[in-house]
Design a protein around this motif. Structure first.
Motif, PDB file in Angstrom:
ATOM      1  N   LEU A   1       0.766  -1.403  -0.013  1.00  0.00           N
ATOM      2  CA  LEU A   1      -0.332  -0.092  -0.087  1.00  0.00           C
ATOM      3  C   LEU A   1       0.813   1.351  -0.202  1.00  0.00           C
ATOM      4  CD1 LEU A   1      -3.049  -0.815   2.425  1.00  0.00           C
ATOM      5  CD2 LEU A   1      -3.332  -0.027   0.016  1.00  0.00           C
ATOM      6  N   MET A   2       2.000   1.317   0.771  1.00  0.00           N
ATOM      7  CA  MET A   2       2.675   2.428   0.944  1.00  0.00           C
ATOM      8  C   MET A   2       3.239   2.726  -0.686  1.00  0.00           C
ATOM      9  SD  MET A   2       2.140   3.950   3.539  1.00  0.00           S
ATOM     10  CE  MET A   2       3.484   5.261   3.791  1.00  0.00           C
TER      11      MET A   2
ATOM     12  N   ILE B   1      -6.113   8.109   2.909  1.00  0.00           N
ATOM     13  CA  ILE B   1      -6.385   7.393   4.389  1.00  0.00           C
ATOM     14  C   ILE B   1      -5.411   6.379   4.467  1.00  0.00           C
ATOM     15  CG2 ILE B   1      -8.015   5.894   5.440  1.00  0.00           C
ATOM     16  CD1 ILE B   1     -10.178   7.515   4.120  1.00  0.00           C
ATOM     17  N   SER B   2      -4.885   5.586   3.596  1.00  0.00           N
ATOM     18  CA  SER B   2      -3.920   4.486   3.766  1.00  0.00           C
ATOM     19  C   SER B   2      -2.703   5.020   4.524  1.00  0.00           C
ATOM     20  CB  SER B   2      -3.598   3.844   2.493  1.00  0.00           C
ATOM     21  OG  SER B   2      -4.711   3.291   1.689  1.00  0.00           O
ATOM     22  N   PRO B   3      -2.013   5.900   4.158  1.00  0.00           N
ATOM     23  CA  PRO B   3      -0.761   6.375   4.784  1.00  0.00           C
ATOM     24  C   PRO B   3      -0.941   6.758   6.224  1.00  0.00           C
ATOM     25  CG  PRO B   3      -0.882   7.392   2.546  1.00  0.00           C
ATOM     26  CD  PRO B   3      -1.882   6.860   2.742  1.00  0.00           C
ATOM     27  N   ILE B   4      -1.903   7.381   6.557  1.00  0.00           N
ATOM     28  CA  ILE B   4      -2.024   7.854   7.802  1.00  0.00           C
ATOM     29  C   ILE B   4      -2.723   6.583   8.808  1.00  0.00           C
ATOM     30  CG2 ILE B   4      -3.933   9.198   9.326  1.00  0.00           C
ATOM     31  CD1 ILE B   4      -4.110  11.030   6.742  1.00  0.00           C
ATOM     32  N   TRP B   5      -3.566   5.715   8.290  1.00  0.00           N
ATOM     33  CA  TRP B   5      -3.847   4.520   8.892  1.00  0.00           C
ATOM     34  C   TRP B   5      -2.922   3.741   9.301  1.00  0.00           C
ATOM     35  CZ3 TRP B   5      -8.991   1.510   7.335  1.00  0.00           C
ATOM     36  CH2 TRP B   5      -9.404   0.771   8.305  1.00  0.00           C
ATOM     37  N   ILE B   6      -1.832   3.340   8.166  1.00  0.00           N
ATOM     38  CA  ILE B   6      -0.608   2.689   8.397  1.00  0.00           C
ATOM     39  C   ILE B   6       0.185   3.275   9.521  1.00  0.00           C
ATOM     40  CG2 ILE B   6       1.650   1.940   7.138  1.00  0.00           C
ATOM     41  CD1 ILE B   6      -0.192   1.473   4.599  1.00  0.00           C
ATOM     42  N   ALA B   7       0.359   4.414   9.229  1.00  0.00           N
ATOM     43  CA  ALA B   7       1.322   5.185  10.347  1.00  0.00           C
ATOM     44  C   ALA B   7       0.734   4.929  11.707  1.00  0.00           C
ATOM     45  CB  ALA B   7       1.502   6.701   9.972  1.00  0.00           C
ATOM     46  N   PHE B   8      -0.586   5.155  11.759  1.00  0.00           N
ATOM     47  CA  PHE B   8      -1.397   4.926  12.920  1.00  0.00           C
ATOM     48  C   PHE B   8      -1.201   3.628  13.672  1.00  0.00           C
ATOM     49  CE2 PHE B   8      -5.045   3.302  15.213  1.00  0.00           C
ATOM     50  CZ  PHE B   8      -5.204   4.141  16.254  1.00  0.00           C
ATOM     51  N   ASP B   9      -1.278   2.266  12.719  1.00  0.00           N
ATOM     52  CA  ASP B   9      -1.078   1.043  13.197  1.00  0.00           C
ATOM     53  C   ASP B   9       0.385   0.964  13.962  1.00  0.00           C
ATOM     54  OD1 ASP B   9      -3.781   0.423  12.687  1.00  0.00           O
ATOM     55  OD2 ASP B   9      -3.316  -0.999  11.176  1.00  0.00           O
ATOM     56  N   CYS B  10       1.546   1.330  12.859  1.00  0.00           N
ATOM     57  CA  CYS B  10       2.655   1.144  13.149  1.00  0.00           C
ATOM     58  C   CYS B  10       3.301   1.704  14.443  1.00  0.00           C
ATOM     59  CB  CYS B  10       3.587   1.707  11.993  1.00  0.00           C
ATOM     60  SG  CYS B  10       3.398   0.432  10.380  1.00  0.00           S
ATOM     61  N   LEU B  11       2.787   3.068  14.652  1.00  0.00           N
ATOM     62  CA  LEU B  11       3.131   3.774  15.979  1.00  0.00           C
ATOM     63  C   LEU B  11       2.495   3.280  17.018  1.00  0.00           C
ATOM     64  CD1 LEU B  11       2.740   7.562  14.852  1.00  0.00           C
ATOM     65  CD2 LEU B  11       4.823   6.148  15.309  1.00  0.00           C
ATOM     66  N   LEU B  12       1.206   2.631  17.167  1.00  0.00           N
ATOM     67  CA  LEU B  12       0.417   1.935  18.032  1.00  0.00           C
ATOM     68  C   LEU B  12       0.487   0.557  18.181  1.00  0.00           C
ATOM     69  CD1 LEU B  12      -2.632   4.361  18.097  1.00  0.00           C
ATOM     70  CD2 LEU B  12      -0.516   4.594  19.643  1.00  0.00           C
ATOM     71  N   LYS B  13       1.509   0.052  17.261  1.00  0.00           N
ATOM     72  CA  LYS B  13       1.454  -1.433  17.239  1.00  0.00           C
ATOM     73  C   LYS B  13       0.211  -2.125  17.258  1.00  0.00           C
ATOM     74  CE  LYS B  13       6.231  -1.295  19.083  1.00  0.00           C
ATOM     75  NZ  LYS B  13       6.983  -1.470  20.131  1.00  0.00           N
ATOM     76  N   LYS B  14      -0.600  -1.824  16.166  1.00  0.00           N
ATOM     77  CA  LYS B  14      -2.153  -2.302  16.006  1.00  0.00           C
ATOM     78  C   LYS B  14      -2.001  -2.867  14.358  1.00  0.00           C
ATOM     79  CE  LYS B  14      -4.369   0.443  19.323  1.00  0.00           C
ATOM     80  NZ  LYS B  14      -5.282  -0.283  20.230  1.00  0.00           N
ATOM     81  N   ASP B  15      -3.034  -3.700  14.498  1.00  0.00           N
ATOM     82  CA  ASP B  15      -3.255  -4.307  13.238  1.00  0.00           C
ATOM     83  C   ASP B  15      -4.649  -3.900  12.486  1.00  0.00           C
ATOM     84  OD1 ASP B  15      -0.750  -5.805  13.167  1.00  0.00           O
ATOM     85  OD2 ASP B  15      -1.911  -7.510  14.171  1.00  0.00           O
ATOM     86  N   SER B  16      -5.306  -2.817  12.885  1.00  0.00           N
ATOM     87  CA  SER B  16      -6.524  -2.541  12.555  1.00  0.00           C
ATOM     88  C   SER B  16      -6.771  -2.446  11.010  1.00  0.00           C
ATOM     89  CB  SER B  16      -6.882  -0.935  13.129  1.00  0.00           C
ATOM     90  OG  SER B  16      -5.994  -0.060  12.755  1.00  0.00           O
ATOM     91  N   LEU B  17      -5.718  -1.740  10.131  1.00  0.00           N
ATOM     92  CA  LEU B  17      -6.007  -1.760   8.614  1.00  0.00           C
ATOM     93  C   LEU B  17      -5.910  -3.273   8.257  1.00  0.00           C
ATOM     94  CD1 LEU B  17      -6.052  -0.393   6.063  1.00  0.00           C
ATOM     95  CD2 LEU B  17      -3.668  -0.078   5.847  1.00  0.00           C
ATOM     96  N   PHE B  18      -4.956  -3.908   8.777  1.00  0.00           N
ATOM     97  CA  PHE B  18      -4.913  -5.427   8.172  1.00  0.00           C
ATOM     98  C   PHE B  18      -6.253  -6.338   8.367  1.00  0.00           C
ATOM     99  CE2 PHE B  18      -3.296  -9.952   8.924  1.00  0.00           C
ATOM    100  CZ  PHE B  18      -2.995  -9.802   7.509  1.00  0.00           C
ATOM    101  N   ASN B  19      -6.572  -5.949   9.752  1.00  0.00           N
ATOM    102  CA  ASN B  19      -7.922  -6.680  10.038  1.00  0.00           C
ATOM    103  C   ASN B  19      -9.209  -6.400   9.299  1.00  0.00           C
ATOM    104  OD1 ASN B  19      -6.552  -8.233  12.154  1.00  0.00           O
ATOM    105  ND2 ASN B  19      -7.214  -6.710  13.660  1.00  0.00           N
TER     106      ASN B  19
END
Length: 139
Positions: free
Chosen positions: A12-13, A87-105
């Motif tokens: 995506l990036m 939206i994608s880069p912002i969501w990916i940055a959010f997931d990476c910074l907070l160590k989440k998988d919300s976009l992937f889920n």
């Protein structure tokens, strides 16, 4: 296709980066925005028929200039691309910074939903209608 979280985020990036570069190239080249002389669409070059996504670059550029109606009339796919690029880069940055998988889920759930015929068939019809519209407009 089985894809890992990191593979999806990298894909995506990378796609967003290519999209930004393509938009920059087209935004700085005034002739490509206002005319059909520059076409990289292999399908259109071979068949002389516009593909379903023809006009999407001009659509995104119209959105960047605040021309929403023009963007929709050029190609509604451009609006979807604009949202993905935004939206994608912002969501990916959010997931990476907070160590989440919300976009992937969300991706995994969306993939399951899109595999259902009652969802996939109307979307295919919409793509075909968009393609007919592009042919009618002679993009």
């Amino acid at each position: 296709m089985i894809v890992s979280r990191n593979q999806l985020y990298a894909l995506l990036m990378g796609a967003c980066l290519v999209g930004y570069l393509w938009l920059f190239f087209n935004a700085t080249n005034a002739t490509s925005f206002s005319s059909n002389e520059l076409s990289v669409c292999l399908f259109q070059q071979v068949t002389s028929i516009p593909c379903p996504s023809c006009g999407s670059t001009r659509s995104v550029l119209s959105l960047l200039h605040g021309k929403i109606e023009q963007a929709f009339l050029l190609n509604p796919v451009g609006i979807i691309l604009f949202l993905i690029l935004t939206i994608s880069p912002i969501w990916i940055a959010f997931d990476c910074l907070l160590k989440k998988d919300s976009l992937f889920n969300c991706y995994k759930k969306s993939e399951l939903i899109l595999q259902k015929k009652f969802v996939a068939l109307p979307l295919i019809v919409l793509v075909l209608l968009n393609w007919i519209w592009n042919i009618y407009k002679d993009l």
